[in-house]
Write an enzyme that holds these catalytic residues in place. Structure first.
Site, PDB file in Angstrom:
ATOM      1  CE  LYS A  98      -1.672   3.002   2.541  1.00 58.01           C
ATOM      2  NZ  LYS A  98      -1.630   4.204   1.665  1.00 58.01           N
TER       3      LYS A  98
ATOM      4  CD  GLU B 229      12.548  -0.121   7.209  1.00 50.47           C
ATOM      5  OE1 GLU B 229      12.298  -1.117   6.522  1.00 50.47           O
ATOM      6  OE2 GLU B 229      13.143   0.870   6.770  1.00 50.47           O
TER       7      GLU B 229
ATOM      8  CD  GLU C  38      11.497  11.926  10.922  1.00 54.91           C
ATOM      9  OE1 GLU C  38      10.304  11.649  11.161  1.00 54.91           O
ATOM     10  OE2 GLU C  38      12.263  11.147  10.337  1.00 54.91           O
TER      11      GLU C  38
ATOM     12  CB  CYS D 190      14.070   7.331   7.733  1.00 54.53           C
ATOM     13  SG  CYS D 190      14.941   6.131   6.727  1.00 54.53           S
TER      14      CYS D 190
END
Ligand code: NAD
Length: 513
Positions: free
Chosen positions: A192, A267, A405, A301
């Site tokens: 997805k 993750e 982040e 990331c």
């Protein structure tokens, strides 16, 4: 800062998409694109801010068809000879190589990622399928000595249907990353992709099918997270869920999956520290710091978004990094000379700009320029989601940039005095994805590498990853590993088989479990 020619537009994106999918976008089920009747989705060019495609997702009803097909696919694939599975995956790898330029152009046109990055990512996807093809016929169990007259062994059994939920920052790369290994282990996969960036995942599925994957073995459920994603991650027909994305969504997915008894690999995000000691090669460290956070416009990331520099070289290094950042070339994603593209989604553009403001409010000092270069501001790209590479110095532990982040081209720098202070600072977030140290002292390098909480750590380097090496996080960065041989344990379970070697009259054990 220089600007590449402005040839890209929503028209280009539309043309590239129309040529790849003349029938329009949809889900990929049993080897064919199926247009959906669910929620409407609009794709917007990150480079120009214009809409270029509309389609409907499969809706929760469509998820049923995707999963029914994947269950059939899992049975077919698990029953396929392991050597044949390996040969088909090698053929997928070869087909991706053959179509690498097309995949890169499709990715760049539909996401705004520079062509120089997407070309590398396409070649990495071919490498992933090639690497795991090599494992497909080497999935061995063990023979285990036990007391008594028994022959006892294990087999590695696939979970069945693996659902892979992927983000928008590297759609093609993450589709390959989270499908090659589960396929090699004998599962079917349903990917997805992010609703913002579905095109290359669909194309990869088409190519994989053309390369020989049987129907239902690689399906794609193109759709919204809250409906299609949620339905996929809580359906009892699913054996395992792998998720790449934000911490908040990852937790939601893990809870939903756990309630349905489905295990997850997560993750998630990062806030990685890039530590530079005074004895480092400062030119290499400056090059590394720029690549660590500004490549991919920081939408990575593992971005090295915190630059911690020993005080005696702090001012000098910050200046070198700022100078290099100001030379980066922003512009048309389809121009091969472009180094930094736009922020891929409009919501993320808002997040990045507001976190820069927060960083300034909390005492950060802007070292790089703030304005878009005039050539960009006055071009066809002016309405895109552009953020110039931004370096703020004096980003102390109290600054919101220290722990949040950004997922954009924003670097927060600060000085430290001692090794212990640098390690403590690196470990001061709940993330644990990556990090690096730059030093000429080999003992210090290994000590820092051992001490920083991170799934991946570089010494005098940054950002190299390879499918053969395990990758994953600690803490808020997730759990489980998604590459290397380790991942094959994520996508199989050990099954124990007991056979009495003296069948007639063999006693049954008195102990039961
Ligand atoms: P996101 O969490 O918003 O979305 C990720 C995916 O989850 C999308 O496909 C989305 O549609 C889907 N989703 C949303 N709600 C869902 C739900 N309730 N159930 C199931 N699926 C749902 O993340 P994003 O904004 O697309 O990506 C950015 C994040 O991804 C960043 O935090 C980044 O650090 C992280 N990321 C991590 C890695 C890694 O390897 N650790 C790699 C790339 C990106």
């Amino acid at each position: 800062m220089s600007i590449a020619p402005t040839t890209s537009s929503a028209t280009t994106a539309r043309q590239v998409l129309d040529s790849a999918f003349p029938q329009g976008l949809g889900a990929f089920i049993d080897g064919a694109i199926v247009t959906g009747g669910g929620e409407p989705i609009t794709l917007t060019s990150a480079a120009t801010g214009e809409d270029f495609a509309h389609f409907n997702d499969p809706g929760v009803e469509g998820v049923d068809a995707v999963l029914a097909s994947a269950v059939r696919g899992a049975a077919t694939w698990a029953a396929t000879d392991a050597f044949e599975r390996a040969a088909i995956l090698r053929e997928v790898s070869r087909t991706v190589v053959e179509h690498a330029d097309e995949l890169a152009a499709l990715e760049s046109a539909t996401t705004g990622k520079p062509l120089r990055d997407t070309r590398v990512e396409a070649s990495k996807v071919a490498e992933m399928f090639g690497y795991y093809a090599g494992w497909a016929d080497k999935m061995m169990g063990r023979t285990i000595p036990v007391p008594g007259n028994w022959h006892t062994y294990t087999e590695r059994v696939p979970w069945g249907v693996v659902v892979a939920i992927t983000p928008w920052n590297a759609p093609l790369f993450t589709a390959g990353w989270n499908s090659a290994a589960p396929l090699a282990a004998g599962n079917s996969v349903v990917v997805k992709p992010s609703e913002f960036t579905p095109a290359t995942t669909l194309r990869l599925a088409q190519l994989a099918h053309r390369a020989g994957l049987p129907e239902g073995v690689f399906n794609v459920a193109t759709g919204l997270g809250g409906t299609v994603g949620a339905a996929l991650t809580s359906d009892p027909r699913v054996g395992k869920v792998s998720f790449i994305g934000s911490v908040a969504t990852g937790r939601r997915v893990a809870v939903a999956a756990a309630q349905a008894g489905i295990p997850t690999v997560l993750e998630l995000g990062g806030k990685s520290a890039n530590i530079v000691f005074a004895d480092a090669d400062l030119d290499r460290a400056a090059d590394g710091a720029v690549a660590a956070v500004f490549s991919g416009a920081g939408q990575s990331c593992v971005a090295g978004s915190r630059l911690l520099v020993q005080r005696s070289v702090h001012a000098e290094l910050v200046e070198r990094v700022a100078e290099r950042a100001s030379r980066l070339r922003l512009g048309d994603p389809l121009d091969p000379s472009t180094e930094v593209g736009p922020i891929i989604t409009a919501p993320q553009y808002g997040t990045v700009t507001s976190l820069i403001e927060a960083g300034l409010q909390d005492g950060g000092r802007r070292v790089t320029g703030a304005d878009l270069p005039v050539e960009l501001a006055g071009s066809a790209l002016a309405s895109g989601h552009w953020v110039v590479p931004t370096l703020l110095d004096g980003v102390t532990p109290a600054n919101r940039l220290e722990t949040n982040e950004v997922f954009g081209p924003v670097l927060g720098a600060d000085a430290f005095d001692t090794e212990a202070e640098a390690i403590e600072r690196a470990n001061s977030t709940n993330f644990g994805l990556a990090g690096a140290v730059w030093t000429g002292d080999v003992s210090r390098a290994h000590h820092v590498a051992r001490s920083v909480k991170a799934g991946t750590f570089w010494i005098n380097s940054y950002k190299t990853i390879h499918v053969a090496v395990p990758f994953g996080g600690f803490g808020d960065s997730g759990h489980g590993r998604s590459s290397g041989p380790e991942v094959l344990d994520e996508y199989t379970q050990a099954k124990a088989v007991w056979v009495p070697t003296r069948a007639a009259g063999a006693p049954f054990p008195s102990l039961s479990y």
